[in-house]
Scaffold this motif. Structure first.
Motif, PDB file in Angstrom:
ATOM      1  N   TYR A   1     -33.777  -1.990 -41.390  1.00  0.00           N
ATOM      2  CA  TYR A   1     -32.467  -1.369 -41.447  1.00  0.00           C
ATOM      3  C   TYR A   1     -32.029  -1.284 -42.902  1.00  0.00           C
ATOM      4  CZ  TYR A   1     -27.501  -0.667 -40.422  1.00  0.00           C
ATOM      5  OH  TYR A   1     -26.228  -0.186 -40.365  1.00  0.00           O
TER       6      TYR A   1
ATOM      7  N   MET B   1     -29.587   0.224 -46.058  1.00  0.00           N
ATOM      8  CA  MET B   1     -28.257   0.747 -46.381  1.00  0.00           C
ATOM      9  C   MET B   1     -28.097   0.820 -47.885  1.00  0.00           C
ATOM     10  SD  MET B   1     -25.459  -1.008 -43.931  1.00  0.00           S
ATOM     11  CE  MET B   1     -23.947  -0.235 -44.411  1.00  0.00           C
TER      12      MET B   1
ATOM     13  N   ASN C   1     -38.719  -2.622 -37.306  1.00  0.00           N
ATOM     14  CA  ASN C   1     -37.434  -2.033 -37.690  1.00  0.00           C
ATOM     15  C   ASN C   1     -36.977  -2.564 -39.041  1.00  0.00           C
ATOM     16  OD1 ASN C   1     -37.137  -0.469 -35.417  1.00  0.00           O
ATOM     17  ND2 ASN C   1     -36.151  -2.119 -34.259  1.00  0.00           N
TER      18      ASN C   1
ATOM     19  N   ALA D   1     -30.351  -5.974 -42.714  1.00  0.00           N
ATOM     20  CA  ALA D   1     -30.408  -6.910 -41.586  1.00  0.00           C
ATOM     21  C   ALA D   1     -31.726  -7.668 -41.675  1.00  0.00           C
ATOM     22  CB  ALA D   1     -30.329  -6.159 -40.262  1.00  0.00           C
TER      23      ALA D   1
ATOM     24  N   THR E   1     -35.271  -8.955 -41.128  1.00  0.00           N
ATOM     25  CA  THR E   1     -36.418  -8.333 -40.460  1.00  0.00           C
ATOM     26  C   THR E   1     -36.797  -9.198 -39.257  1.00  0.00           C
ATOM     27  OG1 THR E   1     -37.812  -9.467 -42.081  1.00  0.00           O
ATOM     28  CG2 THR E   1     -37.367  -7.136 -42.469  1.00  0.00           C
TER      29      THR E   1
ATOM     30  N   SER F   1     -34.073   5.720 -44.887  1.00  0.00           N
ATOM     31  CA  SER F   1     -34.858   5.145 -43.785  1.00  0.00           C
ATOM     32  C   SER F   1     -35.956   6.112 -43.353  1.00  0.00           C
ATOM     33  CB  SER F   1     -33.954   4.839 -42.594  1.00  0.00           C
ATOM     34  OG  SER F   1     -33.057   3.813 -42.935  1.00  0.00           O
TER      35      SER F   1
ATOM     36  N   ASN G   1     -30.022 -11.205 -35.661  1.00  0.00           N
ATOM     37  CA  ASN G   1     -31.065 -10.203 -35.457  1.00  0.00           C
ATOM     38  C   ASN G   1     -32.317 -10.838 -34.841  1.00  0.00           C
ATOM     39  OD1 ASN G   1     -31.317  -7.474 -35.710  1.00  0.00           O
ATOM     40  ND2 ASN G   1     -32.502  -7.580 -37.603  1.00  0.00           N
TER      41      ASN G   1
END
Ligand SMILES: [Zn+2]
Length: 640
Positions: A518, A520, A516, A542, A544, A572, A403
């Motif tokens: 992400y 979950m 962003n 993921a 940062t 989110s 990432n």
């Protein structure tokens, strides 16, 4: 770095193929002489319900020493390693009279057979149940066969032809579609050598097929035949629309190069497999492409068909020949995949199949990813290309930091291609474009062909890219500078000012953001390949992005985000809501749980660096006549 050296081996079939040269390439069936030592494969389907195929292979005229046969580790166009041998079972090696031969195992994917008298026969079963461009799948609706995932091949037999016979299961109405060379028997095909065989997947199904001719653009040119095979649940109307879209794309891309390649078996075949349980994939081959997805789609057609020049014939160093014992690596994947990505998007816009504003949003997303990723500060388009074996479908138990350390060579190459196209257009007042560069690459390295069908004679290097760029631009200094700074180096062109020439405004979104994140719903831990444990909670899934507000506030992978600015986070969308109305520079409290401990931290909201590209006329400006002409020459259809 690798070139095709194997033909220097004094081998009858190799010399024969070289002597016959163009005639052998043009012939739709192989010369009879070359068939004498052809490896024979026979495929039967004793158990489609349980996804099993039976393979019989016979190797003839085997030299006196032990013969090593193996399953591949990689597949053309897929740059990560896979152990296809893992699904082989009940393998039996015998001689011509059926007597078992002595077998040793030099490595997990190979079998060394000794005590033979010149013939080695092997039978084995193979399980396969993944529909995509890399593996193979058998079920009651089809056999989707990718050869590296299916056949054992013998060391030292690379130049030998092979003959493949299929015994179709009763009552399923299967037909066979492939770029393998046809014979008089509809269930038997041939391949001139190992490279061509591995590149020629087959779809056995009760499919729909549409065949059309593409006339040559130049007087005296040859018309080419295109077949579109679709194994799907699409209605007749959906199929008709799909076939019409494919024709449009083929003609649009033909216009870039001025001609289609001459297809060795006499036609090019699109192998579309669109079923609800398919995996999304597209895999280019020399005279065909496999496209799998839940529904028939055209953008994958635009990408894959462009590959029949760029990659299949204009092939970079490192990809020729394909190394089925290991993986290939090339620093030019950003041209092979990235320039193809650019032209796929461009063809969709030029044909009108993708509306222009949406197409430009796609370009904006790619530019944004390249400009905003910390990785592109220190890794160039060439560096990213060399990482393909780690990312192209590779799966590992250990987590990566991609990432922050990787941007796809598709994305990077798309952006480099757009920068180069616009730079050439601006520099030459539209006289020279990237289309000219692609055509020059085709004429220099693609069209001349190779020493045998399926082989590329001159895999190009980055120096070759510079040479052709110098030629088409008429400016060697420009070419040297562009390659050095934007391909080998990590500099980026000024996209905003280039896009202005076409009447587009590129700007940052600019609103307040945490970066962003992400999220979950996952058990603990969230890493791929490990079973979740404990109750499912909303976790950061993921890493940062380095430098983003969330990163600076200490939030990272596996943290359970509890609240932002006092608002409980359950999705989110809640993160967006929590900072709604806040300004850049405002501070918000983050509460998250890490390894069971609650952590409180402050994040300072930053301006959203995500880039957008909008037509000037929809951004409150006026499109000038000059901008309109530039845009039309760039994004308008090239089909006359
Ligand atoms: Zn591709």
């Amino acid at each position: 770095m690798q070139r095709y050296h194997r033909l220097t081996v004094k081998n009858f079939s190799a010399r024969f193929l070289r002597l016959v040269g163009a005639a052998a390439i043009a012939a739709a069936t192989l010369p009879a002489l070359a068939q004498n030592n052809a490896t024979e494969y026979r495929f039967t389907f004793p158990d489609v319900v349980h996804h099993v195929v039976q393979v019989e292979a016979t190797f003839h005229n085997v030299p006196q020493q032990p013969l090593t046969v193996q399953m591949s580790r990689s597949s053309p166009g897929r740059y990560a390693a896979f152990e296809y041998a893992s699904n082989v079972f009940e393998e039996k090696f015998t001689d011509e009279s059926g007597k078992p031969l002595t077998v040793t195992r030099p490595d997990p994917r190979s079998w060394t057979v000794s005590g033979h008298h010149g013939t080695v026969h092997v039978t084995y079963k193979l399980f396969g149940n993944r529909v995509d461009g890399t593996f193979m799948a058998i079920d009651t609706t089809h056999a989707h066969l990718n050869w590296p995932a299916t056949v054992m091949w013998a060391h030292g037999f690379d130049d030998r032809p092979s003959k493949l016979s299929f015994v179709l299961p009763e009552g399923l109405n299967w037909k066979i579609a492939t770029q393998l060379y046809p014979t008089n028997d509809p269930n038997t095909f041939t391949s001139p050598n190992l490279q061509y065989l591995m590149d020629s997947p087959a779809e056995l199904a009760n499919y729909a097929i549409h065949t059309f001719q593409v006339p040559a653009l130049k007087p005296g040119g040859k018309a080419q035949t295109i077949r579109v095979v679709a194994h799907s649940q699409a209605t007749d109307a959906e199929l008709a629309e799909y076939f019409a879209g494919v024709e449009k794309i083929v003609k649009e891309e033909q216009a870039v190069y001025g001609e289609l390649p001459d297809y060795e078996p006499g036609y090019y075949t699109f192998l579309a497999d669109a079923l609800p349980w398919d995996n999304g994939d597209g895999m280019e081959h020399r005279n065909s492409t496999v496209m799998t997805s839940r529904q028939l789609g055209l953008s994958v057609v635009a990408h894959e068909y462009f590959h029949n020049w760029n990659v299949e014939r204009i092939r970079p160093e490192g990809l020729e020949p394909f190394n089925f014992r290991d993986v290939n690596m090339s620093g030019l994947m950003f041209v092979a995949e990235g320039f193809t990505q650019y032209y796929g998007n461009l063809a969709m816009i030029r044909t009108g199949l993708t509306p222009m504003p949406r197409g430009m949003m796609g370009f904006a997303r790619d530019i944004s990813n390249v400009i905003n990723s910390p990785s592109t500060q220190y890794r160039s388009a060439m560096d990213m290309s060399r990482m393909a074996p780690f990312v192209d479908g590779a799966s590992d138990l250990f987590p990566t930091y991609f990432n922050n350390t990787f941007v796809s060579y598709y994305t990077f190459g798309d952006v480099v291609a757009m920068g180069l196209d616009l730079s050439l257009r601006v520099k030459t007042n539209g006289k020279v474009t990237l289309d000219d560069f692609m055509r020059a690459m085709w004429l220099a390295y693609g069209k001349p062909g190779g020493p045998a069908p399926g082989l590329v004679g001159h895999p190009y290097s980055i120096a070759d890219v510079q040479t052709q760029l110098a030629k088409v631009s008429g400016d060697p200094a420009f070419a040297a500078d562009y390659v050095k700074r934007y391909m080998i180096g990590t500099e980026k062109v000024d996209y905003a000012s280039l896009l202005q020439h076409a009447g587009f405004v590129m700007k940052k979104r600019g609103g307040a953001t945490l970066g962003n994140i992400y999220l979950m719903k996952k058990g603990d831990p969230v890493r791929r390949g490990q079973a979740p444990a404990g109750p499912e909670t909303l976790k950061v899934a993921a890493s940062t992005v380095i430098g983003s507000p969330a990163y600076l506030a200490g939030l990272d992978l596996d943290d359970e985000l509890v609240s932002v600015g006092g608002m409980a986070i359950n999705s989110s969308a809640d993160v967006e809501k929590a900072i709604d109305g806040k300004k850049v520079g405002d501070s918000v409290e983050l509460i998250y749980k890490r390894r069971g401990q609650e952590v409180r931290s402050k994040a300072v909201l930053a301006a959203d660096p995500t880039l957008e590209i909008v037509p000037v006329e929809t951004a409150g400006g006026t499109l000038t006549a000059e901008q309109k002409a530039f845009r039309e020459a760039w994004l308008g259809t090239k089909v006359k």
